[in-house]
Design a protein around this motif. Sequence first.
Motif, PDB file in Angstrom:
ATOM      1  N   GLU A  12      -2.702 -10.248   6.798  1.00  0.00           N
ATOM      2  CA  GLU A  12      -3.543 -11.043   5.909  1.00  0.00           C
ATOM      3  C   GLU A  12      -3.423 -10.591   4.454  1.00  0.00           C
ATOM      4  OE1 GLU A  12      -5.092 -13.668   6.921  1.00  0.00           O
ATOM      5  OE2 GLU A  12      -4.597 -13.328   9.031  1.00  0.00           O
ATOM      6  N   HIS A  13      -3.917 -11.443   3.563  1.00  0.00           N
ATOM      7  CA  HIS A  13      -3.931 -11.136   2.129  1.00  0.00           C
ATOM      8  C   HIS A  13      -4.858  -9.942   1.884  1.00  0.00           C
ATOM      9  CE1 HIS A  13      -4.833 -11.592  -2.176  1.00  0.00           C
ATOM     10  NE2 HIS A  13      -3.699 -12.282  -2.247  1.00  0.00           N
ATOM     11  N   PRO A  14      -4.517  -9.067   0.923  1.00  0.00           N
ATOM     12  CA  PRO A  14      -5.375  -7.899   0.645  1.00  0.00           C
ATOM     13  C   PRO A  14      -6.841  -8.242   0.397  1.00  0.00           C
ATOM     14  CG  PRO A  14      -3.291  -7.660  -0.492  1.00  0.00           C
ATOM     15  CD  PRO A  14      -3.288  -9.033   0.125  1.00  0.00           C
ATOM     16  N   GLN A  15      -7.110  -9.414  -0.197  1.00  0.00           N
ATOM     17  CA  GLN A  15      -8.501  -9.796  -0.438  1.00  0.00           C
ATOM     18  C   GLN A  15      -9.229 -10.065   0.875  1.00  0.00           C
ATOM     19  OE1 GLN A  15     -10.114  -9.693  -3.277  1.00  0.00           O
ATOM     20  NE2 GLN A  15     -12.027 -10.343  -2.331  1.00  0.00           N
ATOM     21  N   THR A  16      -8.512 -10.670   1.820  1.00  0.00           N
ATOM     22  CA  THR A  16      -9.099 -10.930   3.140  1.00  0.00           C
ATOM     23  C   THR A  16      -9.370  -9.616   3.863  1.00  0.00           C
ATOM     24  OG1 THR A  16      -7.902 -13.025   3.306  1.00  0.00           O
ATOM     25  CG2 THR A  16      -8.745 -12.085   5.355  1.00  0.00           C
TER      26      THR A  16
ATOM     27  N   GLN B 230      -2.830  -0.223   0.461  1.00  0.00           N
ATOM     28  CA  GLN B 230      -4.047   0.582   0.496  1.00  0.00           C
ATOM     29  C   GLN B 230      -4.825   0.539  -0.814  1.00  0.00           C
ATOM     30  OE1 GLN B 230      -2.567   4.435   1.584  1.00  0.00           O
ATOM     31  NE2 GLN B 230      -2.895   4.098   3.788  1.00  0.00           N
ATOM     32  N   SER B 231      -4.128   0.838  -1.913  1.00  0.00           N
ATOM     33  CA  SER B 231      -4.823   0.899  -3.200  1.00  0.00           C
ATOM     34  C   SER B 231      -5.314  -0.478  -3.628  1.00  0.00           C
ATOM     35  CB  SER B 231      -3.901   1.485  -4.281  1.00  0.00           C
ATOM     36  OG  SER B 231      -2.722   0.702  -4.407  1.00  0.00           O
ATOM     37  N   ASP B 232      -4.527  -1.514  -3.304  1.00  0.00           N
ATOM     38  CA  ASP B 232      -4.933  -2.875  -3.649  1.00  0.00           C
ATOM     39  C   ASP B 232      -6.217  -3.245  -2.912  1.00  0.00           C
ATOM     40  OD1 ASP B 232      -4.978  -5.403  -4.679  1.00  0.00           O
ATOM     41  OD2 ASP B 232      -3.263  -6.161  -3.536  1.00  0.00           O
ATOM     42  N   VAL B 233      -6.275  -2.931  -1.618  1.00  0.00           N
ATOM     43  CA  VAL B 233      -7.464  -3.218  -0.813  1.00  0.00           C
ATOM     44  C   VAL B 233      -8.646  -2.399  -1.319  1.00  0.00           C
ATOM     45  CG1 VAL B 233      -8.488  -2.994   1.480  1.00  0.00           C
ATOM     46  CG2 VAL B 233      -6.177  -3.914   1.248  1.00  0.00           C
ATOM     47  N   ALA B 234      -8.413  -1.113  -1.608  1.00  0.00           N
ATOM     48  CA  ALA B 234      -9.489  -0.247  -2.101  1.00  0.00           C
ATOM     49  C   ALA B 234     -10.061  -0.783  -3.407  1.00  0.00           C
ATOM     50  CB  ALA B 234      -8.976   1.174  -2.288  1.00  0.00           C
ATOM     51  N   ARG B 235      -9.169  -1.228  -4.299  1.00  0.00           N
ATOM     52  CA  ARG B 235      -9.631  -1.771  -5.582  1.00  0.00           C
ATOM     53  C   ARG B 235     -10.465  -3.029  -5.383  1.00  0.00           C
ATOM     54  NH1 ARG B 235      -7.609  -5.787  -8.301  1.00  0.00           N
ATOM     55  NH2 ARG B 235      -5.676  -5.788  -7.113  1.00  0.00           N
ATOM     56  N   ARG B 236     -10.030  -3.869  -4.464  1.00  0.00           N
ATOM     57  CA  ARG B 236     -10.745  -5.114  -4.223  1.00  0.00           C
ATOM     58  C   ARG B 236     -12.130  -4.856  -3.605  1.00  0.00           C
ATOM     59  NH1 ARG B 236      -7.336  -9.704  -4.485  1.00  0.00           N
ATOM     60  NH2 ARG B 236      -5.154  -9.136  -4.835  1.00  0.00           N
TER      61      ARG B 236
END
Length: 367
Positions: free
Chosen positions: A158-162, A187-193
């Motif tokens: 899935e998309h990192p935002q999801t 990982q970092s993208d998901v953590a930031r979101r």
Amino acid sequence: MAAQAQAQSQPRGRGSPASPAAGAAPAPAKKAMKVKDMNGRQKAAIFLVTLGSEISAEIFKHLREDEIETLTFEIARLETVEPEQKDQVLMEFQELMMASEFISSGGIDYARELLEKALGSQKAIDIINRLTSSLQVRPFDFIRRTDPAHLLNFIQPEHPQTIALILAYLEPGKAGYILQKLHPDVQSDVARRIATMDRTSPEVLREVERVLEKKLSTLSSEDFTAAGGVDSIVEILNLVDRTTEKGIIESLEEENPELAEEIKKKMFVFEDIVLLDDRSIQKVLREVDGQELAKALKGVDQEVQEKIFKNMSKRAATMLKEDMEYMGPVRLKDVEEAQQKIVSIIRHLEETGDIVISRGEGDELVQ
């Protein structure tokens, strides 16, 4: 006749019951109200009376003043409590607590399934309806019992935002497990979101839940629900391994230095032990295993080691140094695990108020 006249003229004692008038039937005994006809306040009053004064007093400590007044009034109104009423109220309480526990551990469908097996279909439906009339179920409640490794397979593509939205609603332990299993670039993208997430509309929540609908059971919420934020990602990162934690923080420092700094201020890593005052460190050392401490100090800065040594007796410090020397090379994974155990102890002591961690501005201690 004389005997009758004498009986009529005989004065009644103060405690003697009045004789019924000639020809009058005795007053019928007042029937006890059935529990099913009682409101919540009346049931609560019977429940507290059944528990006894000591336990009820402890319960009162956790209630608001208006709630205490209401319950006190209901208790005062009680004339007698029949054994049958007590039994029914206690049984109802047990059933509601059992249902609440099932819902919290596995969701409404899981609770209904277990209650049907234990109490029958109609009873289960009644209890669930009674609870859910005032119960707001969090989005993604249906995945709380799903194995995180199994869930990982579904959400990885899935998309990192999801992914961020799903992890924000998971328990930190499961969310941490999934986060550390994701690809480092994700990982970092998901953590930031997660850290920058605020409120999500019901439409978006339902759409994300729909993605998993064919695989898992779904629930939705009609209310705007707050999730995510810096506190959320901090709680998750506190439960992942050090390598994952460092990688995410370093990546965030490049992408969003201000956010990374805000997250770091709320986190505590092993090297931050230098932020503790001497008394706090001594409390921590009393809880730490000597072998774990020796492993944890392998490869850390001299400043960290000296901070530990100075808060030990000379003999204990010497023995610790000898243990570190005789231990020889230690795998990085073992060192990080030992450090994480000590960090967990520190966080626990902070939560219980035994120690205070100074995290910068506003955290100075007042003597």
